[in-house]
Design an enzyme around this catalytic site. Sequence first.
Site, PDB file in Angstrom:
ATOM      1  N   PHE A 257      34.989 -45.916 -55.278  1.00 32.06           N
ATOM      2  CA  PHE A 257      34.436 -44.924 -54.363  1.00 32.06           C
ATOM      3  C   PHE A 257      35.042 -45.092 -52.972  1.00 32.06           C
ATOM      4  CE2 PHE A 257      31.460 -48.501 -54.712  1.00 32.06           C
ATOM      5  CZ  PHE A 257      31.414 -48.953 -53.412  1.00 32.06           C
TER       6      PHE A 257
ATOM      7  N   LEU B 294      37.497 -51.839 -35.924  1.00 31.95           N
ATOM      8  CA  LEU B 294      37.016 -52.118 -37.277  1.00 31.95           C
ATOM      9  C   LEU B 294      35.868 -53.122 -37.243  1.00 31.95           C
ATOM     10  CD1 LEU B 294      37.200 -51.787 -40.310  1.00 31.95           C
ATOM     11  CD2 LEU B 294      38.971 -53.554 -40.341  1.00 31.95           C
ATOM     12  N   THR B 295      35.978 -54.148 -36.417  1.00 34.19           N
ATOM     13  CA  THR B 295      34.898 -55.125 -36.293  1.00 34.19           C
ATOM     14  C   THR B 295      33.611 -54.446 -35.834  1.00 34.19           C
ATOM     15  OG1 THR B 295      36.451 -56.904 -35.792  1.00 34.19           O
ATOM     16  CG2 THR B 295      34.166 -57.232 -35.125  1.00 34.19           C
TER      17      THR B 295
ATOM     18  N   GLY C 153      39.346 -54.056 -31.708  1.00 34.38           N
ATOM     19  CA  GLY C 153      38.016 -54.415 -32.194  1.00 34.38           C
ATOM     20  C   GLY C 153      37.252 -53.276 -32.816  1.00 34.38           C
TER      21      GLY C 153
ATOM     22  N   TYR D  51      38.837 -57.458 -45.441  1.00 36.42           N
ATOM     23  CA  TYR D  51      37.377 -57.517 -45.401  1.00 36.42           C
ATOM     24  C   TYR D  51      36.774 -58.914 -45.566  1.00 36.42           C
ATOM     25  CZ  TYR D  51      37.684 -52.488 -45.461  1.00 36.42           C
ATOM     26  OH  TYR D  51      37.972 -51.195 -45.124  1.00 36.42           O
TER      27      TYR D  51
END
Length: 412
Positions: A412, A94-95, A92, A124
Amino acid sequence: MTDPAALRPVSPDEWPAFAQAMSDVFGEEMDSSFVERPPATAELDRTLGLWDGDRVAATSGVYSRTLTVPGAVVPCAGVTWVTVSPTHRRRGVLTAIMRRQLTELHERQREPLAALWASEGGIYGRFGYAPAALRGNLTGRTRRTAFRPGVDLGTGTVTPVDVGAYRAAAPRVHEALRRWVPGALERDERWWQRLLRDPADRRDGATARRYLLHTEADGTVTGYAAFRVRARETADGEPDGTVLVDEVRGRGTPAYAALWRYLLDLDLIRTVEYPHASADEPLRHLLADARALLPRPVDGLWLRLVDVDRALSARRYPTPIDLVVDVRDEFCPWNEGRWRVAGHPAGGYCGRTDLDPDLVVDAGALAAAYLGGVSLGTLHAAGRVTEVSPGAVALAATAFSWPVTPWCPDPF
């Protein structure tokens, strides 16, 4: 599940470990200068890191950018440097990073939009991001790129220049043009400095970057181009070089066409590649042979509406719209519910309402359509939009469109 509170900004002293963690996960050797100290574009107070003892297990950052949207220029959070170490996957992390970023943007009423370039396409979407501007990936054989009869090349001059002359003139042209193109980003001194860096180990067998300016008789610079050349020969000794185009911009067709004519007529060159072209690059419409340049569009800039009301109020609408949109957004619950969206070419409004909805749309679909490059009609066909009031999809698709195709040439 990782507690978002465990994430914290990196300090200047911690930067080398933070940068090395990025390098390890991205699988690329970062420049020593980047690892040793933060670049000028870095905003350390907007970074997030997860520490496992002395080791950095996850990273992320945000750039404060300005994004052109249909009819307006809007602050945008440029999400970057997102990594999670293999040792901390499926926990979890990244969440937690995504939730922390978006919640802070909302609570502090900062940028109404967030954007990123996705390293992998499947990551994403579950956080409400969606591709909103494609890059064209143009390729073709230069011998087939004759222009249509009557293309106006003007009376200006295309001149090769050094990086100093280019740096002095190109920003004015860019600034004049970028405000008309949804998806375009501002470039201040820091971003131009980053853009013009040209380390030899990143050229992949090509020359150093070369620069062109288009100048009118009175000395006014009306266009610029940046490119490289990769020389090679066929097995029988014939030249078969490639011109690798970074960017071509012109204030009007003559400047734009003249710069392209220079690039396409280079000696010993047989192939042109323009990875970050617009998905609807005007060059293709200058050619006598419509098949001379082949686009292979792929996702470029991904967008996320942080606050639906602020984002939809910020943009303009080419035709009048007054609809109620029921937004589904589990990841950012403050966006859930019914919104009245009203607008026209001079302005927009979005506010809460109890009226019955005309459309039901998920957050990702709304983000995809926001810059005008993805039709709400197409999203309706894909099941991402539900029409409640007859004709609402046609009205919304028309109002959310824009005459200029979204384009962002600035990863970027």
